[in-house]
Design an enzyme around this catalytic site. Structure first.
Site, PDB file in Angstrom:
ATOM      1  N   PRO A 112      18.375  44.480  53.603  1.00 43.66           N
ATOM      2  CA  PRO A 112      17.803  43.157  53.866  1.00 43.66           C
ATOM      3  C   PRO A 112      18.312  42.610  55.199  1.00 43.66           C
ATOM      4  O   PRO A 112      19.471  42.805  55.546  1.00 43.66           O
ATOM      5  CB  PRO A 112      18.293  42.300  52.702  1.00 43.66           C
ATOM      6  N   GLY A 116      24.027  39.965  55.739  1.00 39.20           N
ATOM      7  CA  GLY A 116      25.439  40.342  55.681  1.00 39.20           C
ATOM      8  C   GLY A 116      25.665  41.808  55.409  1.00 39.20           C
ATOM      9  O   GLY A 116      26.796  42.245  55.180  1.00 39.20           O
ATOM     10  N   GLY A 118      24.631  44.266  57.590  1.00 41.87           N
ATOM     11  CA  GLY A 118      24.648  45.040  58.850  1.00 41.87           C
ATOM     12  C   GLY A 118      23.332  45.712  59.189  1.00 41.87           C
ATOM     13  O   GLY A 118      23.315  46.820  59.730  1.00 41.87           O
ATOM     14  N   SER A 119      22.213  45.018  58.892  1.00 42.53           N
ATOM     15  CA  SER A 119      20.900  45.629  59.162  1.00 42.53           C
ATOM     16  C   SER A 119      20.699  45.884  60.653  1.00 42.53           C
ATOM     17  O   SER A 119      20.237  46.959  61.052  1.00 42.53           O
ATOM     18  CB  SER A 119      19.788  44.726  58.640  1.00 42.53           C
ATOM     19  N   ALA A 121      22.898  46.302  63.066  1.00 45.10           N
ATOM     20  CA  ALA A 121      23.762  47.382  63.574  1.00 45.10           C
ATOM     21  C   ALA A 121      23.190  48.742  63.191  1.00 45.10           C
ATOM     22  O   ALA A 121      23.149  49.672  64.002  1.00 45.10           O
ATOM     23  CB  ALA A 121      25.181  47.234  63.022  1.00 45.10           C
ATOM     24  N   ALA A 122      22.695  48.851  61.946  1.00 46.35           N
ATOM     25  CA  ALA A 122      22.154  50.137  61.493  1.00 46.35           C
ATOM     26  C   ALA A 122      20.920  50.517  62.304  1.00 46.35           C
ATOM     27  O   ALA A 122      20.743  51.682  62.695  1.00 46.35           O
ATOM     28  CB  ALA A 122      21.824  50.064  59.996  1.00 46.35           C
ATOM     29  N   ASP A 164      30.571  46.029  62.719  1.00 48.52           N
ATOM     30  CA  ASP A 164      29.325  46.519  62.119  1.00 48.52           C
ATOM     31  C   ASP A 164      28.880  47.839  62.742  1.00 48.52           C
ATOM     32  O   ASP A 164      28.480  48.773  62.048  1.00 48.52           O
ATOM     33  CB  ASP A 164      28.181  45.526  62.375  1.00 48.52           C
TER      34      ASP A 164
HETATM   35  O1  PMV Z   1      26.269  39.154  58.827  1.00 44.69           O
HETATM   36  P1  PMV Z   1      26.591  40.356  59.654  1.00 44.69           P
HETATM   37  O2  PMV Z   1      26.415  41.640  58.928  1.00 44.69           O
HETATM   38  O3  PMV Z   1      25.874  40.296  60.989  1.00 44.69           O
HETATM   39  O4  PMV Z   1      28.152  40.273  60.001  1.00 44.69           O
HETATM   40  C1  PMV Z   1      28.686  39.262  60.858  1.00 44.69           C
HETATM   41  C2  PMV Z   1      30.178  39.415  60.879  1.00 44.69           C
HETATM   42  C3  PMV Z   1      30.912  38.415  61.778  1.00 44.69           C
HETATM   43  O5  PMV Z   1      32.300  38.728  61.670  1.00 44.69           O
HETATM   44  C4  PMV Z   1      30.696  36.984  61.322  1.00 44.69           C
HETATM   45  C5  PMV Z   1      30.484  38.528  63.225  1.00 44.69           C
HETATM   46  C6  PMV Z   1      30.881  39.852  63.870  1.00 44.69           C
HETATM   47  O6  PMV Z   1      30.210  40.237  64.838  1.00 44.69           O
HETATM   48  O7  PMV Z   1      31.885  40.459  63.472  1.00 44.69           O
END
Ligand code: PMV
Length: 350
Positions: A112, A116, A118-119, A121-122, A164
Site C-alpha cells: 500500500p 509506512g 516503504g512502497s 523505496a521498493a 527504507d
Molecule cells: O512511511 P515511510 O515508509 O516512508 O517511512 C518514513 C520513515 C521516516 O523515518 C519518518 C523518514 C525516513 O526517511 O526515515
C-alpha cells in the site's frame, strides 16, 4: 524486457529518530514492488502503474515530471509512478553513462502506498535495477541502495533517511545510523500488519517532529530515547539465534520495546486515532507488542504475535481495512525476468 522486484518493510524500531542520526532497525517483508522496463526508440517515459487496491492507469510523458497529468487517480499514486520513477530512471542513466533513453515502465505493487511499508523505496530500488539491466549494466545491491537513497532524497526534498532504501535493496533486518548501513542476522519475527486504508504525509510528519524537536528540549530528548530503545532492541536481536524461531522471552522483550517506541512516536505527534486503535486492538488480542510503522499519520501498524489472535482481533477492529501476516523477506532486490539485450534468462542453456 527486464523485470526486477524489491520488498517493502516494517520498522521494528526507530522511524523519525533515524532522520536525526539515531539508529533504526527496519525489516524487509514479503510484499514486493515489481518493475518491468523496456527501452524505447524515442526518449519518452511511459509508466503504467498497477496497485492492488487502486485502478491502474497509464501516463506518458517526457522531460520534467513537474507537470502532473490530468488523470483521475489519487496524487500519491501519480507521484509514486512519476516522481520516483523519473528519479530512478535518472539514476539508472547516470550509472550506465547514458542520456536521452526512453522506457516503457510497468509498476506492479503489493505494498500500500504511503502507508509506512516503504512502497516508494521498493519501486525506486526495483526500478533502478530493472533500468540499469535494460542498459546492460549490473549494479550490486549496495550501489542500488545508494542510488535509490539519492533518488528518494531528491523527490522528498532532503527528508529521507537511508533506512527504507537500504532495507529494500538488501532484504532481511538491517540497521541504519546516518550513512552507516549494515545487515543484521535476525530470527524470522512473527509480524502482523494492520492497515487502516489511509496514508500519512511523510514530509509534513517529518517537519512536525523537526519543529517539536527545535522548540522543546524534552522533544529532542524523546528522539534520543527512541535511539536508546533501538540500541536495546538490536542487542536482543544480536543475542538471539537467527536460525531458530524466536523464543517467547525474546518476543516479550522486543514487544515491550515496540510498545515504548509507539508511546514516544505518539508523544511526538505522528500517530493517529486509527493507528492507536489498531495498536490497542493488537495488544488486547495478546500481541507481545505493537507500534505504528513508518511516517505515521495513518497507514499501518506492526505487531508481534506467533498465534492467530492478533490477526483475528484486528480483523474485527473498526477502522482496520486489511490485516496480514508478514514474513521477513530474506532477499532484497532481485531479478524476476530478462537481462540486457532482451534475452530470456531461463531456458537458454546450450
Ligand atoms: O512511511 P515511510 O515508509 O516512508 O517511512 C518514513 C520513515 C521516516 O523515518 C519518518 C523518514 C525516513 O526517511 O526515515
Amino acid at each position: 524486457m527486464t523485470v526486477s522486484s524489491a520488498p517493502g518493510k516494517v520498522y521494528l524500531f526507530g522511524e523519525h529518530a533515524v532522520v536525526y542520526g539515531e539508529p533504526a532497525v527496519p525489516c524487509a517483508i514479503e510484499r514486493r514492488a515489481t518493475v518491468s522496463v523496456e527501452p524505447r526508440a524515442d526518449d519518452h517515459i511511459r509508466v503504467t502503474a498497477r496497485d492492488l487496491s487502486l485502478d491502474g492507469f497509464t501516463v506518458e510523458y517526457s522531460g520534467s515530471t513537474g507537470d502532473h497529468p490530468d488523470v483521475n487517480v489519487p496524487t500519491p499514486l501519480v507521484e509514486a509512478a512519476m516522481g520516483y520513477i523519473d528519479a530512478a530512471v535518472e539514476q539508472a542513466l547516470d550509472a550506465a553513462s547514458r542520456e536521452n533513453v526512453g522506457f516503457d515502465i510497468t509498476v506492479e505493487s503489493e505494498i500500500p502506498l504511503g502507508a509506512g511499508l516503504g512502497s516508494s523505496a521498493a519501486v525506486v530500488v526495483a526500478g533502478i535495477d530493472a533500468a540499469t539491466r535494460a542498459l546492460g549494466v549490473e549494479l550490486d545491491p549496495r550501489e542500488i541502495a545508494e542510488r535509490a537513497y539519492r533518488a528518494e532524497y531528491e523527490v522528498q526534498d532532503g527528508q529521507a533517511s537511508r533506512a527504507d532504501t537500504f532495507c529494500s535493496a538488501m532484504g532481511g533486518a538491517v540497521r541504519v545510523e546516518a550513512d552507516d548501513c549494515r545487515t543484521l542476522d535476525a530470527p524470522n519475527l512473527p509480524f502482523v500488519v494492520g492497515f487502516d486504508g489511509g496514508a500519512g504525509d511523510t514530509g509534513a510528519l517529518v517537519a512536525g517532529v523537526r519543529d517539536l524537536r527545535e522548540r522543546y528540549e524534552f522533544a529532542a530528548d524523546t528522539v534520543e530515547t527512541v535511539g536508546d530503545i533501538v540500541r536495546n532492541g538490536e542487542q536482543l536481536l544480536a543475542d538471539a539465534d537467527p536460525e531458530e524461531p524466536p523464543t517467547d522471552e525474546l518476543l516479550a522483550e522486543l514487544g515491550n520495546l515496540m510498545d515504548f517506541n509507539h508511546g514516544l512516536l505518539e508523544a511526538l505527534g505522528v500517530s493517529s486515532r486509527s493507528l492507536d486503535n489498531m495498536v490497542w486492538a493488537a495488544r488486547m488480542a495478546g500481541a507481545h507488542g505493537a507500534k505504528l510503522t513508518g511516517a505515521g499519520g495513518g497507514g499501518c501498524i506492526v505487531a508481534l504475535d506467533p498465534t492467530p489472535e492478533t490477526e483475528t482481533g484486528l480483523r474485527f477492529t473498526p477502522g482496520c481495512e486489511d490485516v496480514f501476516r508478514a514474513e521477513l523477506a530474506t532477499e532484497g532486490v532481485r531479478v524476476e525476468a530478462g537481462h540486457a539485450g532482451d534475452t530470456p534468462t531461463e531456458g537458454t542453456a546450450e
